[in-house]
Design a protein around this motif. Structure first.
Motif, PDB file in Angstrom:
ATOM      1  N   GLN A  87       0.748  -1.157  -0.147  1.00 40.24           N
ATOM      2  CA  GLN A  87      -0.241  -0.016  -0.091  1.00 40.24           C
ATOM      3  C   GLN A  87       0.687   1.136  -0.130  1.00 40.24           C
ATOM      4  O   GLN A  87       0.367   2.172  -0.704  1.00 40.24           O
ATOM      5  CB  GLN A  87      -0.830  -0.009   1.172  1.00 40.24           C
ATOM      6  CG  GLN A  87      -1.892  -0.966   1.176  1.00 40.24           C
ATOM      7  CD  GLN A  87      -2.829  -1.036   2.501  1.00 40.24           C
ATOM      8  OE1 GLN A  87      -2.263  -0.613   3.369  1.00 40.24           O
ATOM      9  NE2 GLN A  87      -3.877  -1.489   2.333  1.00 40.24           N
ATOM     10  N   ASN A  97      -1.253   0.691  -7.421  1.00 36.92           N
ATOM     11  CA  ASN A  97      -1.908   0.900  -6.093  1.00 36.92           C
ATOM     12  C   ASN A  97      -2.395  -0.515  -5.647  1.00 36.92           C
ATOM     13  O   ASN A  97      -3.063  -1.320  -6.464  1.00 36.92           O
ATOM     14  CB  ASN A  97      -3.004   1.877  -6.353  1.00 36.92           C
ATOM     15  CG  ASN A  97      -2.549   3.167  -6.113  1.00 36.92           C
ATOM     16  OD1 ASN A  97      -1.392   3.459  -5.114  1.00 36.92           O
ATOM     17  ND2 ASN A  97      -3.189   4.322  -6.627  1.00 36.92           N
ATOM     18  N   HIS A  98      -2.422  -0.809  -4.367  1.00 39.15           N
ATOM     19  CA  HIS A  98      -2.928  -2.058  -3.920  1.00 39.15           C
ATOM     20  C   HIS A  98      -4.572  -2.162  -3.839  1.00 39.15           C
ATOM     21  O   HIS A  98      -5.042  -0.875  -3.839  1.00 39.15           O
ATOM     22  CB  HIS A  98      -2.479  -2.390  -2.457  1.00 39.15           C
ATOM     23  CG  HIS A  98      -2.681  -3.614  -1.977  1.00 39.15           C
ATOM     24  ND1 HIS A  98      -3.974  -3.965  -1.498  1.00 39.15           N
ATOM     25  CD2 HIS A  98      -1.981  -4.745  -1.943  1.00 39.15           C
ATOM     26  CE1 HIS A  98      -3.611  -5.219  -0.986  1.00 39.15           C
ATOM     27  NE2 HIS A  98      -2.650  -5.734  -1.666  1.00 39.15           N
ATOM     28  N   THR A 101      -6.234  -0.182  -1.055  1.00 36.20           N
ATOM     29  CA  THR A 101      -6.126   1.276  -1.120  1.00 36.20           C
ATOM     30  C   THR A 101      -7.535   1.869  -1.816  1.00 36.20           C
ATOM     31  O   THR A 101      -7.962   2.961  -1.530  1.00 36.20           O
ATOM     32  CB  THR A 101      -4.879   1.441  -1.931  1.00 36.20           C
ATOM     33  OG1 THR A 101      -3.805   1.134  -1.132  1.00 36.20           O
ATOM     34  CG2 THR A 101      -4.687   3.265  -1.867  1.00 36.20           C
TER      35      THR A 101
END
Length: 129
Positions: A87, A97-98, A101
């Motif tokens: 993250q 982006n994870h 998130t």
């Protein structure tokens, strides 16, 4: 050394957050540690490649420092990245982006629009004026 073994060179290690500080003032080191050790708290990490301060400073910033060269070295070697570090690296623009998130951002937008879903300890800038 073959190309396959070059890629999986750091498969036994993981990037994780190591907790420092105390309960009321957390501070984290981003470290390379062994993945398979049963209790990683009692062994020294292989290398520290960054820090993360989760409490906002006077400018309302959460500070994160990274050694990008070493991070790229370990990622190219096939190291496992744990979720909190993924993250942070996604928010820093180093990795995509994870997914969690995006979920957190959706919850934040929902809390801004609907006061019923808002937590009671959150103070919004709109409420201060």
């Amino acid at each position: 050394m073959s190309e396959l073994s070059q890629v999986a060179r750091y498969g036994r290690y993981c990037l994780r957050l190591s907790h420092w500080g105390c309960a009321n003032r957390p501070f984290y080191h981003i470290v390379v540690a062994k993945k398979s050790f049963p209790n990683r708290r009692y062994i020294d990490p292989v290398e520290q490649i960054g820090t993360f301060d989760p409490l906002p400073n006077a400018f309302n910033e959460k500070l994160c420092s990274l050694n990008l060269e070493r991070l790229q070295h370990y990622l190219s070697g096939g190291i496992t990245v744990e979720t909190p570090v993924a993250q942070l690296l996604g928010l820093a623009g180093f990795l995509p982006n994870h997914p969690s998130t995006y979920a957190q951002a959706w919850r934040n937008r929902e809390a801004l629009d609907n006061p019923n879903t808002r937590r009671t300890n959150v103070i919004l800038k709109e409420e201060l004026n």
